[in-house]
Design a protein around this motif. Structure first.
Motif, PDB file in Angstrom:
ATOM      1  N   ASP A   1       0.809  -1.218   0.000  1.00  0.00           N
ATOM      2  CA  ASP A   1       0.000   0.000   0.000  1.00  0.00           C
ATOM      3  C   ASP A   1       0.841   1.268   0.000  1.00  0.00           C
ATOM      4  O   ASP A   1       0.290   2.383  -0.035  1.00  0.00           O
ATOM      5  CB  ASP A   1      -0.985   0.013   1.171  1.00  0.00           C
ATOM      6  CG  ASP A   1      -0.290  -0.080   2.522  1.00  0.00           C
ATOM      7  OD1 ASP A   1       0.954  -0.031   2.565  1.00  0.00           O
ATOM      8  OD2 ASP A   1      -0.999  -0.218   3.541  1.00  0.00           O
TER       9      ASP A   1
ATOM     10  N   GLU B   1      -3.646   6.258  -4.978  1.00  0.00           N
ATOM     11  CA  GLU B   1      -4.796   5.359  -5.022  1.00  0.00           C
ATOM     12  C   GLU B   1      -4.760   4.425  -6.244  1.00  0.00           C
ATOM     13  O   GLU B   1      -3.832   4.434  -7.043  1.00  0.00           O
ATOM     14  CB  GLU B   1      -6.095   6.165  -4.968  1.00  0.00           C
ATOM     15  CG  GLU B   1      -6.229   6.953  -3.666  1.00  0.00           C
ATOM     16  CD  GLU B   1      -7.531   7.695  -3.549  1.00  0.00           C
ATOM     17  OE1 GLU B   1      -8.191   7.891  -4.588  1.00  0.00           O
ATOM     18  OE2 GLU B   1      -7.883   8.091  -2.419  1.00  0.00           O
ATOM     19  N   MET B   2      -5.788   3.607  -6.360  1.00  0.00           N
ATOM     20  CA  MET B   2      -5.844   2.640  -7.458  1.00  0.00           C
ATOM     21  C   MET B   2      -6.038   3.329  -8.809  1.00  0.00           C
ATOM     22  O   MET B   2      -5.628   2.805  -9.852  1.00  0.00           O
ATOM     23  CB  MET B   2      -6.974   1.636  -7.221  1.00  0.00           C
ATOM     24  CG  MET B   2      -6.660   0.570  -6.184  1.00  0.00           C
ATOM     25  SD  MET B   2      -5.175  -0.407  -6.574  1.00  0.00           S
ATOM     26  CE  MET B   2      -5.652  -1.139  -8.149  1.00  0.00           C
TER      27      MET B   2
ATOM     28  N   THR C   1      -0.302   2.809  -3.395  1.00  0.00           N
ATOM     29  CA  THR C   1      -1.598   3.495  -3.443  1.00  0.00           C
ATOM     30  C   THR C   1      -1.709   4.630  -2.425  1.00  0.00           C
ATOM     31  O   THR C   1      -2.488   5.564  -2.623  1.00  0.00           O
ATOM     32  CB  THR C   1      -2.729   2.489  -3.195  1.00  0.00           C
ATOM     33  OG1 THR C   1      -2.458   1.747  -1.993  1.00  0.00           O
ATOM     34  CG2 THR C   1      -2.832   1.514  -4.360  1.00  0.00           C
TER      35      THR C   1
END
Length: 572
Positions: free
Chosen positions: A502, A518-519, A505
């Motif tokens: 993470d 983010e995605m 992201t």
């Protein structure tokens, strides 16, 4: 007569009488009683009020408007109306003055040619105290005025020696020896420092007596030392045992302290005292003079510089040692990561690792197991040393479980129990485990609370989840006995599997306003790879493009979290 003596600021050396005034303002406004010309000072920064015959100081203009940078009395920020006591030090940004509320004799003659010095020497009225003199901070030139040649020579010799000493154990005895050479009447010497962790606590760093062997029974008076620290001025007492302000200090009488001098050692940055040198004699016939007090303050100034140099040197050595330790830890952690990428016919592998600090808690690994290729990528909650230590343990246990259990879901279940069984976790771990069967071009995926693994499908040009939300399990270390599930997926020619932590992201950008990668950033990065014509989309290109996109997004900001990324897929 109540008054303010300006020690630092405009009209330095001026004494402002407060008698007859019930309201005094201090600030940048020209209408204030005491004008302090500094942009850091508020228009009406503080007020002195007479209430019930006593003087109080309060921050702000008295109408609910407080100063920006606070008002300090004796280095403590005040809140509300604070009573003023004799010798209180009032500090407003760079402005400094002392409050006096006792009859004083005319100031002593100046050492610098007629003008009142920055901090004067004052005697207390006869019969009210045995205080001979107090002495504030003076320049080196003022301290050297009127000193005999031999004492100036001794002070310069001390200064030269102290400037060359960076070892505390060597510095302390040398200061004492120098003081005994300068002050023949001194019987005992104390060097006391404030505890950095608790400024109210006093630590005797050095106790020296003229007669060897008496150090064990020598004691200093905390009352005298605290008086020096609170006033930030050197003080001379004819007979401390009979001074009214020390009437309740039994230690002064018990230790037979007669003539005594104390001088503060102040920090160069803000002038705050961090320690005291005390010299005393237990013989009534041996008394210190005001010239002795000036000279002691000169030695204290030099000792303060030397001690700060020692502390700075010690801090730099400690920082360098920590830097080397962290660099070694970084090398050790890197050794847990694969040194080479897997070499499978028809497949390509790519990996990237970058901690937010020197070391981190992200982790990846490759291992061949019975003709299959295992890929692990994990993330210990948090970052830094604690996360890195747990990552090291996770690395060893994960290899053990994957090598001893052929079924991936069973292996991850066992890994979760092993971590909890050993009570190794005070934080959780997310992990994605992928087992590739190159003969069948099939992957088996187990996801323990990790960012969802993604598959890039070459024929459709799409990026899709490799495992659905229902098949995703809890992070490791959350629940003992938890059973993990696995899913299978086929890799067609040109397909790539993308795993990342993470840190990708959650990457941050502060322009034009705070936001995260983010995605959506992941999908955009993949789309940019597809937009380049006539170049095959390989796992390496996918991984490199995604890392580049994250760095471009977060340029100008510190890396928010550790980043680890692994991509692999069929290239033929």
């Amino acid at each position: 007569m109540a008054s303010l003596l300006i020690l630092k600021g405009a009209n330095q050396g001026q004494r402002l009488t407060l008698d007859g005034k019930d309201h005094i303002t201090m600030g940048r406004n020209r209408d204030c009683t005491v004008v302090i010309e500094s942009p850091a000072v508020s228009r009406v920064h503080a007020r002195i009020l007479r209430l019930g015959g006593k003087l109080f100081i309060e921050d702000g203009d008295g109408q609910g408007n407080f100063s920006r940078n606070g008002t300090f009395v004796n280095n403590q920020q005040i809140s509300g109306q604070t009573p003023l006591k004799d010798n209180d030090r009032i500090k407003i940004c760079d402005f400094l003055c002392t409050f006096h509320d006792a009859p004083t004799r005319p100031p002593l003659p100046s050492w610098a040619g007629g003008a009142e010095p920055e901090a004067n020497v004052e005697e207390e009225p006869e019969g009210t105290s045995t205080v001979e003199a107090t002495l504030g901070r003076l320049s080196n030139n003022q301290l050297l005025e009127a000193q005999p040649t031999e004492k100036i020579s001794a002070l310069l010799e001390i200064s030269t020696y102290l400037a060359k000493t960076l070892e505390l154990d060597t510095l302390m005895p040398r200061i004492a020896e120098s003081l005994f050479q300068l002050f023949k009447q001194a019987d005992r010497c104390f060097l006391i420092l404030r505890d950095p962790a608790d400024p109210a606590k006093l630590i005797p760093k050095m106790i020296k007596t003229r007669r060897p062997g008496n150090e064990s029974s020598a004691r200093f008076s905390k009352t005298i030392v605290r008086s020096c620290l609170e006033s930030a001025s050197a003080q001379l007492f004819d007979d401390a045992s009979s001074a009214p302000q020390f009437a309740l200090a039994q230690s002064v009488a018990d230790f037979r302290i007669r003539s005594v001098m104390v001088a503060p050692m102040c920090g160069a940055a803000d002038g705050t005292p961090f320690g005291v040198i005390q010299l005393d004699t237990q013989d009534r016939s041996k008394k210190f003079t005001q010239d002795d007090l000036k000279l002691l303050l000169g030695v204290a100034n030099q000792a303060a510089v030397a001690l700060e140099n020692v502390q700075l040197h010690t801090s730099l050595v400690s920082q360098e040692r920590s830097r080397r330790d962290m660099e070694l830890a970084k090398q050790v952690q890197r050794s847990f990561l694969p040194q080479t990428l897997p070499n499978l016919p028809g497949y390509q592998f790519y990996a990237h690792y970058e901690p937010a600090l020197v070391i981190g808690g992200d982790y990846y690994d490759f291992m061949p197991v019975g003709g299959r290729q295992v890929t692990l990528l994990g993330d210990v909650a948090g970052k830094g040393v604690s996360a890195a230590l747990l990552m090291a343990k996770l690395s060893a246990l994960a290899r053990f479980c994957m090598l001893t259990e052929p079924e991936p879901a069973v292996a991850i279940t066992k890994l979760n129990d092993e971590l909890l069984l050993g009570d190794l976790l005070d934080k959780f771990v997310t992990l994605a485990a992928v087992v590739l069967d190159p003969a069948k071009h099939q992957v088996t995926i187990v996801n323990a609370g990790h960012v969802t693994p993604m598959i890039y499908r070459q024929f459709a040009g799409t990026l899709e989840d490799a495992i659905d939300a229902e098949s995703c399990g809890l992070p490791l270390g959350v629940m003992p006995g938890y059973k993990y599930n696995s899913v299978q997926a086929e890799l067609r020619p040109g397909d790539s599997l993308l795993l990342f932590t993470d840190g990708v992201t959650d990457a941050q950008n502060n322009k034009p306003k705070p936001s995260r990668f983010e995605m959506s950033g992941v999908y955009e990065a993949v789309q940019q790879v597809r937009s380049v014509p006539d170049e095959p989309i390989t796992p390496m290109r996918l991984g490199e493009r995604l890392i580049k996109a994250v760095k471009q997004f977060s340029v100008g900001t510190n890396q928010y979290d550790d980043i680890a990324l692994v991509s692999f897929g069929r290239v033929s």
